[in-house]
Design a protein around this motif. Structure first.
Motif, short mmCIF file in Angstrom:
data_model
loop_
_atom_site.label_atom_id
_atom_site.label_comp_id
_atom_site.label_asym_id
_atom_site.label_seq_id
_atom_site.Cartn_x
_atom_site.Cartn_y
_atom_site.Cartn_z
N TRP A 6 -6.67 -6.24 18.66
CA TRP A 6 -7.43 -7.13 17.78
C TRP A 6 -8.32 -6.35 16.82
CZ3 TRP A 6 -9.50 -12.38 20.01
CH2 TRP A 6 -8.41 -13.16 20.44
N ASP A 7 -8.64 -5.10 17.17
CA ASP A 7 -9.43 -4.28 16.26
C ASP A 7 -8.71 -4.08 14.93
OD1 ASP A 7 -11.55 -4.05 17.98
OD2 ASP A 7 -10.99 -2.07 18.73
N LEU A 8 -7.37 -4.08 14.96
CA LEU A 8 -6.59 -4.01 13.72
C LEU A 8 -6.91 -5.20 12.83
CD1 LEU A 8 -4.22 -2.98 11.92
CD2 LEU A 8 -2.71 -4.38 13.35
N ILE A 9 -6.97 -6.38 13.41
CA ILE A 9 -7.28 -7.59 12.65
C ILE A 9 -8.72 -7.52 12.14
CG2 ILE A 9 -7.34 -10.11 12.71
CD1 ILE A 9 -4.55 -8.83 13.17
N ARG A 10 -9.63 -7.11 13.00
CA ARG A 10 -11.04 -7.07 12.64
C ARG A 10 -11.31 -6.09 11.50
NH1 ARG A 10 -14.26 -9.56 16.61
NH2 ARG A 10 -16.06 -8.61 15.58
N SER A 11 -10.48 -5.07 11.36
CA SER A 11 -10.73 -4.03 10.35
C SER A 11 -10.47 -4.51 8.93
CB SER A 11 -9.86 -2.80 10.64
OG SER A 11 -8.47 -3.10 10.42
N ASN A 12 -9.75 -5.63 8.76
CA ASN A 12 -9.41 -6.09 7.41
C ASN A 12 -9.21 -7.60 7.42
OD1 ASN A 12 -8.71 -5.97 4.65
ND2 ASN A 12 -6.53 -5.84 5.16
N TYR A 69 -11.65 -11.66 7.09
CA TYR A 69 -12.81 -12.36 6.54
C TYR A 69 -13.89 -12.54 7.61
CZ TYR A 69 -9.11 -13.58 3.22
OH TYR A 69 -8.07 -13.52 2.34
N ASP A 70 -15.14 -12.68 7.15
CA ASP A 70 -16.23 -12.88 8.10
C ASP A 70 -16.03 -14.13 8.95
OD1 ASP A 70 -17.46 -10.59 7.22
OD2 ASP A 70 -19.02 -11.59 6.05
N SER A 71 -15.46 -15.17 8.35
CA SER A 71 -15.21 -16.40 9.11
C SER A 71 -14.18 -16.17 10.22
CB SER A 71 -14.75 -17.53 8.18
OG SER A 71 -13.59 -17.15 7.47
N ILE A 72 -13.20 -15.30 9.97
CA ILE A 72 -12.21 -14.99 10.99
C ILE A 72 -12.83 -14.13 12.09
CG2 ILE A 72 -9.98 -13.90 11.45
CD1 ILE A 72 -9.85 -16.57 9.90
N LEU A 73 -13.72 -13.22 11.72
CA LEU A 73 -14.45 -12.45 12.73
C LEU A 73 -15.20 -13.38 13.67
CD1 LEU A 73 -15.89 -9.52 10.57
CD2 LEU A 73 -13.98 -9.41 12.19
N GLU A 74 -15.78 -14.44 13.11
CA GLU A 74 -16.49 -15.42 13.92
C GLU A 74 -15.55 -16.07 14.93
OE1 GLU A 74 -19.72 -18.08 15.07
OE2 GLU A 74 -19.64 -16.12 14.07
N ILE A 85 -1.40 -13.55 11.06
CA ILE A 85 -0.65 -13.45 9.81
C ILE A 85 -1.42 -12.57 8.82
CG2 ILE A 85 0.46 -15.70 10.06
CD1 ILE A 85 -1.59 -16.82 8.05
N GLU A 86 -0.69 -12.07 7.84
CA GLU A 86 -1.30 -11.36 6.72
C GLU A 86 -1.07 -12.18 5.45
OE1 GLU A 86 -1.53 -6.75 5.36
OE2 GLU A 86 0.47 -7.64 5.34
N ARG A 87 -2.17 -12.49 4.75
CA ARG A 87 -2.10 -13.30 3.55
C ARG A 87 -3.03 -12.69 2.50
NH1 ARG A 87 -1.73 -19.40 4.18
NH2 ARG A 87 -3.05 -19.03 5.99
N HIS A 88 -2.51 -12.49 1.30
CA HIS A 88 -3.29 -11.88 0.22
C HIS A 88 -3.88 -10.54 0.65
CE1 HIS A 88 -2.76 -15.54 -2.01
NE2 HIS A 88 -3.47 -16.26 -1.14
N GLY A 89 -3.12 -9.79 1.45
CA GLY A 89 -3.56 -8.46 1.86
C GLY A 89 -4.62 -8.43 2.93
N MET A 90 -4.94 -9.59 3.52
CA MET A 90 -5.97 -9.68 4.56
C MET A 90 -5.36 -10.33 5.81
SD MET A 90 -8.98 -8.67 3.12
CE MET A 90 -10.38 -9.59 3.78
N TRP A 91 -5.81 -9.86 6.97
CA TRP A 91 -5.37 -10.50 8.21
C TRP A 91 -6.05 -11.85 8.35
CZ3 TRP A 91 -1.15 -8.84 10.09
CH2 TRP A 91 -0.82 -7.48 10.06
N ASP A 92 -5.30 -12.80 8.89
CA ASP A 92 -5.78 -14.17 8.94
C ASP A 92 -5.19 -14.86 10.17
OD1 ASP A 92 -7.07 -16.50 8.19
OD2 ASP A 92 -6.19 -16.60 6.19
N ILE A 93 -5.65 -16.07 10.41
CA ILE A 93 -5.13 -16.92 11.46
C ILE A 93 -4.44 -18.10 10.79
CG2 ILE A 93 -5.75 -18.38 13.44
CD1 ILE A 93 -8.28 -16.63 13.73
N PRO A 94 -3.22 -18.46 11.22
CA PRO A 94 -2.53 -19.57 10.56
C PRO A 94 -3.34 -20.86 10.61
CG PRO A 94 -1.42 -18.93 12.60
CD PRO A 94 -2.43 -17.88 12.31
N LYS A 95 -3.42 -21.53 9.48
CA LYS A 95 -4.21 -22.76 9.36
C LYS A 95 -3.79 -23.46 8.09
CE LYS A 95 -8.04 -20.66 6.81
NZ LYS A 95 -7.35 -19.37 6.60
N GLY A 96 -4.20 -24.71 7.93
CA GLY A 96 -3.93 -25.44 6.71
C GLY A 96 -4.62 -26.79 6.69
N LYS A 97 -4.54 -27.42 5.54
CA LYS A 97 -5.23 -28.68 5.30
C LYS A 97 -4.62 -29.82 6.11
CE LYS A 97 -4.66 -30.65 1.30
NZ LYS A 97 -4.73 -30.96 -0.16
#
Length: 202
Positions: A181-187, A189-194, A89-101
């Motif tokens: 996946w390089d598209l995701i890695r390019s933009n 968070y460091d935690s998502i890269l992990e 997903i893209e959230r706040h202009g950054m690529w992310d993985i869906p998650k929640g509380k």
């Protein structure tokens, strides 16, 4: 090893029974020899990219000492695979993985499935395995917060139509193949890269 991401920095927590991996580290401290409650006061995490290693005897005790001024929160999500495609997903202009509380009395794997369904508009992904656990910090409603994220690998065999959850500031949800996946890695968070590194064989 557990990693806590603070802006562009990381505090890694290593069990004392494990061998210390090669650095470089800006600081290595042992939970039995250092006052961990003062660790965060020694650095400006907002302007520097730091790597600190905490060697612990008791992880829960060590992380609670370091982040004693923080509110702890649990969340879960994951990388969904449909044949050779993966959901991001893209959230706040950054690529992310869906998650929640996590909801009250909810297990992490239950929350991961629910959050993915809600944030992406798909139904019925199934847990394959736990990818790993990461932590990151942020300010939530003026409160310092540390979030524990449970990351799962999930399988999905339903339709690939997606509906981004706009009320969660998700603007896009896409299926991509592993070479992309390089598209995701390019933009992201460091935690998502992990997480992507942990899931490289998924």
């Amino acid at each position: 090893m557990y990693k806590v991401f603070i802006d562009n920095s990381v505090i890694a927590f290593l069990d004392s029974s494990e061998e210390i991996p090669s650095g470089p580290y800006d600081l290595i401290c042992h939970s039995l020899e250092n006052d961990l409650t003062k660790l965060l006061d020694q650095f400006d995490f907002s302007s520097s990219k730091l790597c600190i290693l905490v060697v612990y005897e008791d992880f829960d005790l060590a992380i609670n000492q370091v982040f004693h001024n923080y509110e702890f929160m649990d969340a879960a999500g994951g990388i969904v695979k449909s044949k050779w495609r993966y959901l991001f997903i893209e959230r706040h202009g950054m690529w992310d993985i869906p998650k929640g509380k996590l909801d009250a009395h909810e297990q992490p794997w239950e929350a991961a499935v629910r959050e993915i369904e809600e944030e992406c508009g798909i139904y019925g992904p199934t847990i394959d395995h736990l990818i790993g656990i990461t932590f990151h910090t942020y300010s939530y409603m003026g409160r310092l917060t540390i979030k524990k994220n449970w990351w799962y690998a999930l399988n999905y065999s339903g339709p690939l139509d997606v509906t981004p959850q706009e009320e969660e500031s998700i603007t896009r949800a896409i299926w991509i193949e592993k070479p992309e996946w390089d598209l995701i890695r390019s933009n992201t968070y460091d935690s998502i890269l992990e997480v992507l590194d942990l899931a490289k064989d998924w």
